[in-house]
Design a protein around this motif. Sequence first.
Motif, PDB file in Angstrom:
ATOM      1  N   UNK A 121       0.828  -1.220   0.000  1.00 44.52           N
ATOM      2  CA  UNK A 121       0.000   0.000   0.000  1.00 44.52           C
ATOM      3  C   UNK A 121       0.859   1.266   0.000  1.00 44.52           C
ATOM      4  N   UNK A 122       1.953   1.254   0.768  1.00 51.15           N
ATOM      5  CA  UNK A 122       2.849   2.418   0.809  1.00 51.15           C
ATOM      6  C   UNK A 122       3.513   2.593  -0.554  1.00 51.15           C
ATOM      7  N   UNK A 123       3.905   1.488  -1.189  1.00 52.84           N
ATOM      8  CA  UNK A 123       4.504   1.552  -2.526  1.00 52.84           C
ATOM      9  C   UNK A 123       3.519   2.181  -3.510  1.00 52.84           C
ATOM     10  N   UNK A 124       2.273   1.747  -3.490  1.00 54.08           N
ATOM     11  CA  UNK A 124       1.260   2.298  -4.401  1.00 54.08           C
ATOM     12  C   UNK A 124       1.093   3.795  -4.166  1.00 54.08           C
ATOM     13  N   UNK A 125       0.996   4.209  -2.915  1.00 52.77           N
ATOM     14  CA  UNK A 125       0.854   5.638  -2.604  1.00 52.77           C
ATOM     15  C   UNK A 125       2.042   6.438  -3.127  1.00 52.77           C
TER      16      UNK A 125
END
Length: 101
Positions: free
Chosen positions: A62-66
């Motif tokens: 999720x952090x990568x996507x953000x």
Amino acid sequence: MPTVYITAPPDAAGELSRTLVEERLAACVNRVDCASTYWWDGEVHDDEEVILLAKTTADRYEVLVERVESLHPYDVPCIERFDEDDVLDAFAEWREQSVSE
């Protein structure tokens, strides 16, 4: 363990890749040049792009996507997640260690 499929314009692909690895959001990002044909704004486009294959972990996804969304120059970036059910144990361990904070 997910691999994240991302497409980007050639002039942004290197910085995106490096940022994801430096910030330990991905253990590795492979870059593959490609030609893309797609619909956008009611017409067909043909452009050079780069496929990014980012190796990450489920807890960092999720952090990568953000982060990709915040850096990506496209209005609607291609970000797709592929989960591996069968992966070499040594590779899975390396990936986990590489994205640990």
